[in-house]
Design an enzyme around this catalytic site. Structure first.
Site, mmCIF file in Angstrom:
data_model
loop_
_atom_site.group_PDB
_atom_site.id
_atom_site.type_symbol
_atom_site.label_atom_id
_atom_site.label_comp_id
_atom_site.label_asym_id
_atom_site.label_seq_id
_atom_site.Cartn_x
_atom_site.Cartn_y
_atom_site.Cartn_z
ATOM 1 N N GLU A 143 0.916 -1.373 -0.112
ATOM 2 C CA GLU A 143 0.130 -0.248 -0.247
ATOM 3 C C GLU A 143 1.030 1.072 0.192
ATOM 4 O O GLU A 143 0.524 2.440 -0.308
ATOM 5 C CB GLU A 143 -1.336 0.258 1.637
ATOM 6 C CG GLU A 143 -1.805 -1.058 1.511
ATOM 7 C CD GLU A 143 -2.687 -1.085 2.250
ATOM 8 O OE1 GLU A 143 -2.970 -0.492 3.184
ATOM 9 O OE2 GLU A 143 -4.004 -2.331 2.100
ATOM 10 N N GLU A 144 2.086 0.743 1.000
ATOM 11 C CA GLU A 144 2.559 2.812 1.205
ATOM 12 C C GLU A 144 3.301 2.612 -0.920
ATOM 13 O O GLU A 144 3.370 4.034 -1.209
ATOM 14 C CB GLU A 144 3.728 2.125 1.753
ATOM 15 C CG GLU A 144 4.877 3.195 1.877
ATOM 16 C CD GLU A 144 6.063 3.021 3.018
ATOM 17 O OE1 GLU A 144 5.853 1.674 3.966
ATOM 18 O OE2 GLU A 144 7.476 3.440 3.189
#
Ligand SMILES: Cc1cc2nc3c(=O)[nH]c(=O)nc-3n(C[C@H](O)[C@H](O)[C@H](O)COP(=O)(O)OP(=O)(O)OC[C@H]3O[C@@H](n4cnc5c(N)ncnc54)[C@H](O)[C@@H]3O)c2cc1C
Length: 286
Positions: A143-144
């Site tokens: 996600e990052e």
């Protein structure tokens, strides 16, 4: 925990940081040394973290550390919500900012080395199941990486447009620099690359929204975004000549800031390793 740590961070009332990397372990996350020992209902944490964004100002850290006495390094770790400050703003006992790091770019973001000396936190501050921290962290990285690379196309389109504007009004040899085919063709190539990157990112996001494993797509998008980010900014800067090299201009800042993309959040080579793993081409998989 969601109420205590997450909600105020989302609301902007508290600052969080992600504390994974250590002086001896960046790409090789599994070899981190910071550890938490159980004592009654608490953990007692010792060790340190390196290159932590928001490290000087964070109210709490999402800390990856070793908690389990098992052989498998991937099952030794847990994620712990670690308070960095007391409610009155004082440093949490045992936590210290060893130093604020000076960087070549990204100067509007603070980066710190942190140190933990017998920091006592309740065991209920452990996120999810103990021993699953490495897996959770790897999931969070996807996600990052997707969130990080999402900004790249907009930044790069701006960089190209600024270069069009500059070279369109800068006269050399009796005509605007932009009128040289080598320049407007190069900018056309770069914009085409940026749109291809954008398509790759949105393909990754489609898979994410459908709840699929996006590790492969996020790694490809991160790799391509980082490399194109460096290439495009460098090639645009060339057409700014001396002004491109001046600290007062945005291009030099873009070059310095953008250099991080191939290192932070997992280096290019780490992305290549993940992509190779999914392709089944890593030697250990043959
Ligand atoms: C400005 C900044 C902010 C950061 N913020 C955070 C943060 O908030 N939280 C956090 O936990 N960490 C953070 N980091 C740390 C960052 O994630 C690490 O620097 C990064 O993962 C690389 O680790 P390393 O520096 O130890 O490089 P190393 O692991 O020592 O690797 C050095 C280089 O070797 C190459 N390499 C590595 N592995 C391989 C391989 N298998 N094959 C071939 N080549 C390889 C890569 O080119 C890599 O850049 C930040 C770093 C910076 C610079």
């Amino acid at each position: 925990m969601r109420e205590q740590f997450l909600a105020p961070s989302i609301a902007g009332d508290k600052v969080a940081c992600i504390a994974v990397s250590e002086t001896g372990a960046g790409s090789d996350v599994a070899s981190i040394q910071t550890h938490a020992r159980r004592s009654g209902d608490d953990f007692i944490i010792n060790g340190g973290k390196m290159w932590i964004t928001n490290g000087t100002q964070a109210d709490w850290a999402c800390l990856l550390c070793n908690t389990e006495d098992v052989k498998n390094v991937h099952m030794q770790k847990s994620l712990i919500c670690l308070p960095m400050k007391e409610e009155n703003g004082e440093r949490f006992k045992g936590v210290s900012v060893a130093r604020k790091l000076k960087k070549m770019g990204m100067k509007s973001s603070d980066t710190a080395e942190l140190s933990f000396d017998d920091v006592r936190v309740p065991q209920r501050y452990c996120i999810g199941d103990p021993g699953q921290g490495f897996t959770y962290q790897m999931q969070q990285f996807q996600e990052e990486r997707l969130a990080g690379v999402l900004a790249a196309p907009t930044t790069l389109r701006r960089c190209i447009q600024d270069t069009i504007d500059y070279t369109g009004q800068r006269i050399a040899f009796g005509r605007p620099l932009l009128d040289n085919q080598v320049i407007h063709f190069k900018l056309a190539e770069l914009l085409t690359e940026v749109e291809a990157l954008d398509a790759l990112i949105w393909k990754a996001i489609e898979h994410y929204v459908q709840g699929e494993d996006v590790t492969l797509w996020a790694s490809m998008a991160k790799l391509k975004g980082a490399r194109l980010g460096r290439q495009a900014v460098d090639e645009c800067l060339q057409y700014w000549g001396g002004m491109g090299y001046m600290e007062e201009g945005l291009m030099a800042r873009r070059l310095r800031d953008g250099r991080l993309w191939s290192i932070g959040g997992g280096a290019d080579e780490v992305m290549l390793g993940i992509i190779s793993k999914y392709m089944g081409t890593l030697p250990s998989r043959r």
